[in-house]
Write a protein that holds these residues in place. Sequence first.
Motif, PDB file in Angstrom:
ATOM      1  N   ASP A 193      -8.786  -7.173  -4.803  1.00 40.17           N
ATOM      2  CA  ASP A 193      -7.494  -6.772  -4.248  1.00 40.17           C
ATOM      3  C   ASP A 193      -7.206  -5.296  -4.500  1.00 40.17           C
ATOM      4  OD1 ASP A 193      -7.299  -9.397  -3.420  1.00 40.17           O
ATOM      5  OD2 ASP A 193      -5.823  -9.973  -4.935  1.00 40.17           O
TER       6      ASP A 193
ATOM      7  N   GLU B 265      -6.661  -2.358  -1.659  1.00 39.26           N
ATOM      8  CA  GLU B 265      -5.505  -1.461  -1.649  1.00 39.26           C
ATOM      9  C   GLU B 265      -5.927   0.008  -1.633  1.00 39.26           C
ATOM     10  OE1 GLU B 265      -3.166  -2.455  -5.097  1.00 39.26           O
ATOM     11  OE2 GLU B 265      -2.925  -4.542  -4.433  1.00 39.26           O
ATOM     12  N   SER B 266      -7.085   0.302  -2.242  1.00 39.86           N
ATOM     13  CA  SER B 266      -7.572   1.680  -2.327  1.00 39.86           C
ATOM     14  C   SER B 266      -8.552   2.025  -1.208  1.00 39.86           C
ATOM     15  CB  SER B 266      -8.259   1.909  -3.674  1.00 39.86           C
ATOM     16  OG  SER B 266      -7.344   1.759  -4.722  1.00 39.86           O
TER      17      SER B 266
END
Length: 159
Positions: free
Chosen positions: A125, A129-130
């Motif tokens: 996750d 997100e990155s």
Amino acid sequence: MSTTTSKPTTAVKKDTRIIDGLNLVVADSYALMALTHLAHWNVEGPDFFPLHKAFQEQYENLFEAVDEVAERVRALDSYVIGGLGTFAKVAQMEEFKSPMPQKDYVAALIVAHEKVMDDATRTRDLAGESSDLQTQDLMIKRLQWHQKTLWMLNSYLKP
């Protein structure tokens, strides 16, 4: 006429949370590999042969996974943790003692796989997100293997 060409950027911004997550997955996987190897060596009983073989396949997969995840840390221009004491401290995985009944080995390994899955899910996750798709893909691959292994271990415990 300008001959300057710009190189495409392939580098992912270094995110220490992802590095920490990957190092945790390395430690978890190493600890699980050691526990699975312990079960492989010491399992006894009527299902010895299939469990002995299954545990061997599992610890061999985990050995390769440790290397693959560690190499991802290096590809992100960071360093991998190491050493048995460090792995144990970071993974905080409950060890079990041998000998145990067959079903107890399987049940203990289920708990350990679930811990690895929790940590790999968080790392997946964070990578998403990155926009670190390579790390995200690696964690998805590991999660698929752990899910399949959990299905098999849980199936063994069914009455």
